[in-house]
Design a protein around this motif. Structure first.
Motif: not given
Length: 329
Positions: A105-113
């Motif tokens: 499972v890979w989570k996109e880092d939407v909070e990090f830039k």
């Protein structure tokens, strides 16, 4: 049969005149291990086996984690490019960052830039230009295309420095300079003479670049014939480049005009096997497209910055980051 074989052989090296489809995008990946044992000392490790082989990173430039203020940590990858096995250089369209959460499972880092900017890979360059009389009426075209290549390079990289080595029986040179007008006037005033001292001219160009302290050094050679007057050999030239102690070796580009049948086909064959970017156009008009493509190949170098928080992450259990890079030729 010999003529058919010759055409097939030369076609292997025509990389400057094909039609690229700019809409045909690809995705490339960079994998990193990341840890931050105190929250203020982020570190990264490149996973070469998992990362796309087309990703070329200059580890002599910045490749590290950095703390920023009291909240943020940064991952910096400076001076990387995307080159496929045919030496096509890719332009980045978008980058997304993902963190591995286990169980595939890979989570996109939407909070990090994640941010990227295009930088430069052009420091100093030498143009090696054939001015032997075998060029005939094509000579003025070749001078025009070389001048346009200079214009193109300065337009995309105003800080570049370029020298010229021109040759017939003997090589002459214009020292490496940032003065575009001086370079253009020098090319404009070139005149044809007898014989072809190709290897002596390449050798002189290499010597000019070896005196350079630039981290990016490029040799671009054009000829239409077979060497018949040099003291140096092609192996002498290649050995000199390989013996250079600078980790950033001179990058070689070679254009061999095959239209009149005078080109020594063993030269592009050998240079291609040594990692040079080689093109063998069949006519002088195709040389223009080759110069244009070579101009694109020396560009498209990037700086990536990824910003996240200062959460403590042990070294023995690093997180795995993946950057998905969407790019086109």
């Amino acid at each position: 049969m010999k003529n058919i074989f010759k055409v097939l052989l030369l076609s292997l090296f025509i990389v400057g005149c094909e039609s690229d489809d700019p809409s045909a995008g690809s995705t490339f990946n960079i994998y990193l291990d990341y840890w931050n044992t105190t929250g203020r000392n982020p570190e990264i490790r490149f996973n070469e086996q998992k990362s796309s082989k087309e990703i070329k990173i200059d580890f002599n430039q910045t490749f590290e984690g950095q703390a920023e203020g009291t909240l943020y940590s940064k991952v910096i990858i400076d001076n990387f490019k995307i080159l496929d096995r045919d030496n096509n250089n890719y332009t980045i369209q978008n980058i997304k960052a993902y963190e591995y959460r286990g169980d595939n499972v890979w989570k996109e880092d939407v909070e990090f830039k994640v941010q990227y900017t295009q930088t430069t890979d052009v420091g100093e360059m030498v143009l090696v230009l054939d001015r032997s009389e075998s060029l005939g009426t094509d000579f003025e075209r070749i001078k025009q295309y070389a001048a346009e290549f200079v214009e193109q390079t300065f337009a995309s990289h105003p800080e570049v420095k370029i020298g010229v080595v021109d040759f017939s029986a003997y090589p002459s040179s214009l020292p490496i300079t940032n003065n575009k007008e001086v370079i253009l006037n020098y090319i404009k005033n070139l005149e044809m003479e007898n014989f072809t001292a190709l290897y002596d001219a390449m050798d002189m160009g290499v010597d000019m670049l070896l005196r350079s302290a630039s981290q990016s050094r490029i040799l671009v050679t054009f000829t239409d014939g077979t060497d018949n007057f040099s003291r140096a050999t092609l192996n002498d030239v290649l050995s000199k480049i390989n013996s250079d102690k600078n980790l950033n070796k001179i990058r070689g580009f070679f254009i061999g005009l095959a239209g009149k049948g005078d080109l020594d086909t063993s030269v592009p064959t050998l240079l291609s096997s040594k990692g040079w970017i080689v093109s063998v156009p069949q006519s002088a008009t195709q040389v223009k497209e080759v110069f244009n493509k070579f101009g694109r190949l020396i560009s498209n170098v990037y700086h990536l910055t990824y910003v996240r928080n200062q959460k403590i992450i042990p070294r023995n259990t690093p997180i795995v980051l993946r950057f998905d890079i969407q790019a086109t030729k």
